[in-house]
Scaffold this active site. Structure first.
Site, PDB file in Angstrom:
ATOM      1  N   LEU A  50       0.857  -1.179   0.000  1.00 34.25           N
ATOM      2  CA  LEU A  50       0.000   0.000   0.000  1.00 34.25           C
ATOM      3  C   LEU A  50       0.893   1.229   0.000  1.00 34.25           C
ATOM      4  O   LEU A  50       1.998   1.204   0.559  1.00 34.25           O
ATOM      5  CB  LEU A  50      -0.914   0.028   1.230  1.00 34.25           C
ATOM      6  CG  LEU A  50      -1.966  -1.070   1.358  1.00 34.25           C
ATOM      7  CD1 LEU A  50      -2.770  -0.871   2.638  1.00 34.25           C
ATOM      8  CD2 LEU A  50      -2.891  -1.106   0.162  1.00 34.25           C
ATOM      9  N   ASP A  51       0.413   2.307  -0.608  1.00 33.09           N
ATOM     10  CA  ASP A  51       1.154   3.563  -0.588  1.00 33.09           C
ATOM     11  C   ASP A  51       1.344   4.042   0.847  1.00 33.09           C
ATOM     12  O   ASP A  51       0.574   3.691   1.752  1.00 33.09           O
ATOM     13  CB  ASP A  51       0.414   4.641  -1.381  1.00 33.09           C
ATOM     14  CG  ASP A  51       0.335   4.316  -2.859  1.00 33.09           C
ATOM     15  OD1 ASP A  51       1.149   3.519  -3.351  1.00 33.09           O
ATOM     16  OD2 ASP A  51      -0.561   4.886  -3.529  1.00 33.09           O
ATOM     17  N   ARG A  52       2.321   4.906   1.033  1.00 29.50           N
ATOM     18  CA  ARG A  52       2.650   5.395   2.377  1.00 29.50           C
ATOM     19  C   ARG A  52       1.429   6.011   3.083  1.00 29.50           C
ATOM     20  O   ARG A  52       1.203   5.789   4.266  1.00 29.50           O
ATOM     21  CB  ARG A  52       3.772   6.430   2.283  1.00 29.50           C
ATOM     22  CG  ARG A  52       4.333   6.881   3.613  1.00 29.50           C
ATOM     23  CD  ARG A  52       5.372   7.979   3.386  1.00 29.50           C
ATOM     24  NE  ARG A  52       6.464   7.489   2.572  1.00 29.50           N
ATOM     25  CZ  ARG A  52       7.553   6.896   3.066  1.00 29.50           C
ATOM     26  NH1 ARG A  52       7.673   6.731   4.366  1.00 29.50           N
ATOM     27  NH2 ARG A  52       8.514   6.483   2.251  1.00 29.50           N
TER      28      ARG A  52
END
Length: 234
Positions: A50-52
């Site tokens: 998942l993105d940050r």
């Protein structure tokens, strides 16, 4: 402290908080989620990312056999993911985006010119409308980098906060509810995207595994502010 959503002898599912990377990256000051998970399960291997700024379900395999089975499930598109997203604008009906994607500059993705890029498909369904914003359910049918974020922007409904593909500035409480207390405090300072559920074949051959994650506090409070404004007709 990490929140474990599910664990057995093959997998561990973690409720990822915002602000940390899934795997270590260049220049990261904070430990990545994968490093933190290994304190709970030393043989944990990440299956997806998942993105940050994105929160929610992240699945780790416990051991190489489970890792191979889960990788195959993701590669063959048998992993079913549902994201919650808060987007800009009034999305009145469900939409499908099938714009192909190609890598751009500095890790960003963009819609590819005709005849180029990777195939991608995202189905978007409105679940609560607030005139200037819409809460949506997003189902990516492929797993391209930043796919949901780029496709939402391509539909004209970028995430309510998105420094890369939309509006970079944080949303204040008064932006969501003009009558809110503490109006100048930030309500959302990150991309409002949440991996709400993941359904995938269990690597041990035990049918399907379904893992769900509730909305994190910042997104839940943002929705309550929008609902309060709607009740007052603001």
């Amino acid at each position: 402290m990490l929140r474990v959503l599910f664990r057995d002898d093959s997998v561990i599912a973690i409720d990822k908080p915002a602000g940390i990377a899934t795997v270590p990256g260049r220049g990261d000051a904070r430990p990545a989620l994968s490093q933190m998970v290994r304190e709970l399960a030393p043989d944990a291997l990440p299956v997806h990312r998942l993105d940050r700024g994105t929160t929610g379900v992240v699945l780790f395999a416990l051991g190489p056999e489970a890792h191979r089975a889960l990788n195959l499930a993701f590669e063959s598109r048998r992993a079913e993911k549902i994201y919650f997203a808060l987007v800009r604008g009034d999305l009145r009906e469900g939409r499908r985006c099938e714009e192909p994607l190609v890598a751009g500059r500095r890790g960003a993705m963009r819609v590819a010119p005709q005849g180029e890029g990777q195939l991608a498909r995202t189905d978007v369904t409105p679940i609560d409308r607030f005139v200037a914003f819409t809460a949506c359910e997003c189902r990516p049918r492929t797993g391209r980098t930043h796919q949901v974020r780029v496709h939402l922007a391509a539909l004209g409904h970028p995430l309510a906060v998105d420094p890369r593909y939309g509006h970079p500035a944080p949303l204040l409480r008064r932006d969501l509810d003009p009558g809110a207390t503490r109006p100048d405090e930030p309500a959302l300072s990150r991309t409002p995207l949440h991996a709400a559920s993941l359904r995938v074949p269990h690597p041990g051959g035990r049918g399907y595994l379904l893992v769900e994650s509730p909305l994190p506090p910042d997104l839940a409070e943002a929705i309550e502010l929008l609902r309060a404004a709607r009740r007052r007709g603001a």
